[in-house]
Structures are given as structure tokens and as C-alpha cells.
Scaffold this motif. Sequence first.
Motif, mmCIF file in Angstrom:
data_model
loop_
_atom_site.group_PDB
_atom_site.id
_atom_site.type_symbol
_atom_site.label_atom_id
_atom_site.label_comp_id
_atom_site.label_asym_id
_atom_site.label_seq_id
_atom_site.Cartn_x
_atom_site.Cartn_y
_atom_site.Cartn_z
ATOM 1 N N ASN A 108 14.133 6.685 -14.490
ATOM 2 C CA ASN A 108 14.098 5.656 -13.603
ATOM 3 C C ASN A 108 13.101 6.029 -12.391
ATOM 4 N N SER A 109 11.738 5.699 -12.594
ATOM 5 C CA SER A 109 10.851 6.006 -11.639
ATOM 6 C C SER A 109 11.056 5.388 -10.081
ATOM 7 N N ILE A 110 11.639 4.018 -10.118
ATOM 8 C CA ILE A 110 11.989 3.390 -9.010
ATOM 9 C C ILE A 110 13.140 3.964 -8.154
ATOM 10 N N ASN A 111 14.305 4.544 -8.820
ATOM 11 C CA ASN A 111 15.376 5.027 -8.212
ATOM 12 C C ASN A 111 16.252 4.173 -6.974
ATOM 13 N N GLU A 112 16.071 2.913 -7.320
ATOM 14 C CA GLU A 112 16.568 1.996 -6.651
ATOM 15 C C GLU A 112 17.927 1.850 -6.410
ATOM 16 N N ASP A 113 18.697 2.420 -7.395
ATOM 17 C CA ASP A 113 20.317 2.598 -7.499
ATOM 18 C C ASP A 113 20.638 3.519 -6.341
ATOM 19 N N PHE A 114 19.726 4.732 -6.248
ATOM 20 C CA PHE A 114 20.052 5.792 -5.431
ATOM 21 C C PHE A 114 19.694 5.491 -4.094
ATOM 22 N N MET A 115 18.563 4.619 -3.708
ATOM 23 C CA MET A 115 18.281 4.214 -2.317
ATOM 24 C C MET A 115 19.651 3.368 -1.855
#
Length: 898
Positions: A108-115
Amino acid sequence: MLPPGSRRSKIRPPRKSLVSSSIGNSSGDSVVDYDLSWSVLSNAITQIQNKNVSKLSYEQLYRKAYILVLRKYGAKLYDDVSLLIKQHLLHKRQNLLTILNLSSSLNNSINEDFMKAVLVEWDEHLQSMKFISDVLMYLNRVYVKEHKKLLIYDMGIQLFKDNIIKHENNELGSKLIEIVVGEITKNRKGEVITTKMYITKIINMLELLIETSNSGNDLQYGENYYQRYFEPIFLASSETFFYNLSQEFMNNVLGTKYLHDAYRFIKEEENRINFYLPASTYPKIIDLMNNIIIKDKIDKILCLPLEQQGLSYWLEPVLSNIFDQNLSSKGGNHHFTELKILYELLGRIDPDYGLFKTRLKDLVIFQGNTLPSLVKETISVKDDSSSSKKSSSNSTAFASTWINSILEYQNQFSKIVKESFSGDAILEQCITMGMREFINGALNASSGSKKLNTSSGSSAPELLSIYMDYRIKQLTKNPGSSSKSISNENDNDMNGSSVDQTDDLINKSVAFLRFVKDKDAFEAHYANHFAKRFLNFKTSSQGTSVSSNGKLGVDIEELIISKLGEEMGTTSLHKVIKMDKDIKLSRELTKDWKGYVNQNHKKSLIELDLKVCNVSDWPKSMTKDYKKFARDDTNNEIGFIWSRQLRSTIKEFEEFWFTNKRNDNKSLYWCPKFGSMDLRITYPTKTYDISMSTYAGIIMLLFAPQSTDSGGNEVLAFDEMRELTYDEIRELTGIPEADLKRQLQSIAVAPRLRLLIKVPMTKEVNNSDVFKLNEKFKSPSTKVKVLTVSASSSGASSLKVSTSNDAASAKTVQEEEFEEVESSILEGRKIEINAAIVRIMKSRRTINHNDLISELVKQLQNRFQTLNILIKRRIEDLIEKEYLKRDDNDRSLYHYVA
């Protein structure tokens, strides 16, 4: 007892009874008391961190913390709270690592969940720390304040930084920075991202993570995490991105596309930075972006050739609009948008526009140097499209078209400065300086005059004088008309009969004169043309024109002299002013003479329009040989021979001239090389009133009847049919050979104006040619004007003149006249430089050579450009004449000699 709300409420320590009761209920063992209290407090903190706060008693918790601080357990309590929060954060960090690893495994290149997870933990942690700070308020007020520790809330923030963000060599922090920078980079590339709000919140979080260092009991605040870790990485990433982007823009080749792409990205980047990043980063990113995208590339863009759309392409319409009537009528076709973007981009890196001024001036000079050839092409096209005689070599046509083109060129640039350069006066001055450079041409080291690279080889001052001379002649020939000059098809200001031609001439002449550096050269050429206008035209045609309000009776010459004086200064044009005074006196003299003739009934005298010139004030090119036309009785030399029909009138006027001794101190010389003569000649078909030069009139009078019949009456000219050879005409008139051939070509060779017949009929006039009246002469009008052919047309340039070495080639009249004017300009400059040197030396007494040169340039810059070689010669001349001397020890130092 005070009513509720009457005083500001404060959290107070528990009542003494409560404290005593609490202490009394304890076992008396301080260690056990701490452990029991800490057990309660730690459990409460855990509940707070787990968001189970509804069943907690804040009063009880506050009391326990308060007692522990009173019993001197503040340090232990502070450390235990810190350790408990740390353990909680380390546990949360494991959860975040799980999410991060899951995102990586899913690619997942966006890593939205991590942010999002980081921000959730951050928000929950801040909320927990707020509750914990309320419970440990007394700890903050007493222990923390005394020992200069971080407040519980601030300690919690630091623990979050150390145990989540920076733990394990900044593991999560580096990943978070990488993700945020990656998201911003995607946004820069034009991708739509859904993490904008997360990015902003994370950057705000990083700003709150203060980098601290404890030295003893002192707490020192330094940079925040954002400044130390995020910003350097972001700036480095931005530098790489800007460089790659600029290279990508440059690969597009076209300068116009680069401008638009760069401008669009810069505006988007400014909005992006304002949205995402703190104000402290804004100037750093802007400087970086400006240097890479604009400063490093803009000069290459400016210097791109026309086909690749650099500055030359954006300013090319300035030239095309001048010569394309369709574009000109529509207001021109300019690249206003591109030039406005260019101006704005350049202003970001150089508020003074130093580089742009250099490139702009160079381009103006380059374009200006192409104007002469474009003007020649324009004139040639017009000649080809018309049935009239070609005039591409005509200096009048060139001067008119060139000057009108330059003024329109300035007008086109004025539009650009207004529309694209925000009316920048500095750039407008730069354009003006460039125009002055190409208008004044290259410096001629021999005479100090400016030579323009034109077809005619004329200088800017001379061309302006030619232009004004032609326009004035047009106005004086047909006062009040709306006749147009040669090149007015290119002149939008002169369209329409309602335009006042006189004001138009003055305004354009003054506007162009401001570009001319050598004002003294213009004065000399203007004086020369002014003299010709007076001497070659009838007096009756002088002095009448249309004023600015459309009324008749205004002297155009005086009006123009007045306006030129206002522009150049009252001391300028002094010779022209004196010449104008002679003209006025000549008009009065003519009026007096005609009154004298009428009063004395001398009707047999020929009518004269007199033009009397003071030799010292008029150009030498016209007065240098005035004495040779008079007969020299001492040497028995014969000068010019006046026709017998004129001699009685000349003699009568000379008597009138010296009447009452009013001109006893003056000498009077008759000069036939100027002026005109009107003859009424009756041909077999019709009688014509023919106007011609004085020389031509004298020649025609040779063919007047010379004999009488048996009854004593004059034989008619066409009955007598007198024939004269070239040599006989020369002997009977005394006209100089070059002038005589030109006049004979004008009246015997020129088509439709052959008053005489030349045998044989060839263009060239030879000594053996025979001339007689042309009895077949016809003209559609009874009024005929004979124009004298030019020296170049007559072949005068091929004549040989005898000299002491018998080897010099003859010069045309125009060449001799030009040399005389140039000589006059040079002599005038010598006088002005000498006078300026003496003025400076009188005031300074002693001066260094360089300072003297600087002062001279400053004093004479409004008159002409001084050459160092000419100045040095003038200094040597004044030293020789003992006006100044060199210092004995320092050769570069001058002293004034009183």
C-alpha cells in the motif's frame, strides 16, 4: 461566607481534617503508604489511557497525589508516572508497527491507515495527558516548579516523541517522514491524494515534539522534531524534485511552454506549501524553487532562437506590427501573457531585473539594426506595386519611413511595458537606452559623428533633418491640406483629414530628437536644410501654414524653431534663429523694394523676390563661393554673366540698396546658384508660365530674340531659331561646368520637360552638343515647373576636376555639401570643448586628467558624445596656446594659466 462566583475559584489542597484522617488511617509506614497510593493512582492512569474514566473519583485521586507530594514523594511519583506512560506508549508503538508492516505487505503505497493510526494515538494520548495533568496538578505546582522539570502534559509529549516516533533509531519517525514527503511529491506530480488533512495534522504534531536537553536542573528548549528531522529531508527531496522537473520542462524545447509550465507549477507549489507546511519553511522552499526553476534556467530560455520561442520570439511582433498594416489596424499581435509571466518570474529572483535589462537592451539593439533593411524592403515593395518611379535609394523616402517606424516601434514597446511589465519605469528606460544605441549607430572615430548603417549612409541627426525638411515642404506647398508624407501608410497617427499635420510633425520630430545624442549635428543639418528651403523656394510660399487651431497665417518655420528651442534649450539653434531673422528682413526688404518700384513708376524692371543672407550666419556649404560669381576687375577674371534682360534691374536695386547710406558698411553679392526664375514663353502651340532654377532661366534667356527686322521690331524667337553649342553656353553664362550639365539635362534631356532640343539626343551632355528651342514642346497645364536633376542622375560623379596634382576625382554636390556640414560640426565641437575646458579650469584651477574628462563628458553630454582622442587634442591645443599647463612632477595634473 462569600456567595458562589464572587471570587475566582481555585483548586485548593484538601482540608486539614481530611489529610489528617488519611494519614491516621495509614499504617504509619511511609513505604507502604506510597505503594498503596501509587497502586490507586497507577490504576487510575491506566484507566484514563484506556478511556475508562467514568467511574474515577478525581477528588480522591487528587488527594492521594497531594499527600504523596507533601510526604516528599514528588520525585518518585514523577518518575513512576513517566515510566507508566512510557510502557503504555511502547505498547501502542507495537500496534502501530503491526499496521505499518501490514501496509507494507499489502504494498500500500499510500499508507493512509498508518497515518490515520498515528494521529489517533496522538489525539488519544493528548487527551489522556490532559486528564492525568488534572489529577497531578499539585505535583506540577510544587515539585515540577521547584525542580524545573517538564510539566506532566509536556512530559507526555516528550515521551510520545521518544517512545513512539524516535524509538529504535527513529524507526517510526523516519517512516512517517518518508510517507508524508512521498504524499506531497505525488501531489506535486499532479496526482490526486486523499491524505491532505492527515499530512497537515502530522506536520502540526511534529512541530509540537520539542527537542530538549537536560543539563543539571535546567531545561533548555531547542528545535522541534519538524525542524531537525522533517525539514532537512523535505528540502533535499524538494531540491531533487525541482531539478528533475526543470529538466523535464527544458526537454520541451519551446520557451513559451517552459514559461507556462513553470509559472503554473510555482503558483500551485505556493498554495501547497501554505496549506501543508509552517511559515518558517515557506521562504526556504520558495528560494530553492526560484533558484532551480527560474534562476538556473531563465537565461537559457531568454536566449533561445526565434524558432524555439525565446525572448526574440515574444518580442518579434514589435517589428511585424510596424510593417503589417492588417496587424497594425487591429492594435497589433503581442505576446502580452508570456511577457507578463516572464516579468513576474524574473522579479522573484532579481527585483532589479539586471539580467533581463541586459538581454532586453541587446534585443532592442538587434531589432533596431534590422530596421533599415526592413524599411528598404518596404519602400521597394511599394515601388514595385506602383507605376511611379522607384525611390528606394531616395534618402527622403528612407528617412520618413525609418523615423515613422522607430516612433511606432517605441509605441509598440510602450504597450508592452504597460500591459506586461506593470508600467515599470526602469525597463522603459532600458528600452529607451537600447533605442538610442541603435538610432545613433556606431561611433566614427575620425569626426566623432554618429554613422547609421543605412542604405544612404546618413546619420540619425541628418535623417531627422531630411524628414522634417520634406514634411515642412509639403505643408508650405499646400497649407491646411491633409497631404501625407511618403511613408504615412505605416503611420496610424496621420490617418484622417482631421489630424493637424503641423502638430503631428512637431510632436514626432521632438519625440525622435530625444533619441538623438548628437544634438549639435542635428542643428547643423537642420540649418543646412532650413537655408535650402529659404533659398530654393519662392518667398511667397514661405511663412504660411496651419496652426494647431486650424487658422491660417502661422509661420511653420518659426513655430518649429520655437518648439525645438524648448526641447534643446534656449542657446541651441542660434544660427537658425539668426537665419530666420534674415528671412524676416528679406521679406521687409522685398516689400520696400516693390513699394519703391511702384512709387517711381519703374514698370520696366523685372519683379524681384529678394533673399538677402548674412554670410557669417549661413552654412558655409552655401556661402563659401559667393565671391566667385562676381566679376574681378583687378585680375580681369570673368565670373558669372547675368543676362542682359536682368542687368538694369540688378543695377537699380543696388542703387536702392545703398540709398541713404543704410547699407554702406555692407557688401552685396548676387548668387545665382540658388533661387528660381519664372519665365513666360510663347511656344507655337501655347503660352506657358514656366518656373525653373535661376541657372536654367539664364540659359533659356540666351535663346530670347537677339535681332530685329527691317522695321526695327524684334524677331520672334522661333523665327530666329538660335542654336548654341555647349561651349558657347558656358562662355556666355559662366555657369560652373557640373551645374551647367545638370541644368541642360533638366531642360533638354528630361522627358516631358524638354524646353530645348539637344543634338544629338543622348543622356550625357558633351562639349560638342548643340541646343535650340523645342517648338514642339507641349504640356497639359499652362503652369510648368522644371525640376533640376540630381547630381547622381546627371553623371556628375564621373567628372574630373583639375587639381595641383591633376589626380583627384570629382565629388558630387551632395558629397561636398555633406563634408562641409561635417567640417562645421567638428569645428563647432572643438570650440565647445575648448570653452568647457577653460570653464572647468577657471573654477578648479588645478585638476587631474581623469577628473577633467569626467567633467567634460558631464557638461557636453546633452550636446554630443565626446571622444577621448578629440578631447586630448583640445587639451594639447590649449596647452600650446598657454591656457593651461602640465604639472612639472605629475604629467596627469593640469594647472590653469590666468
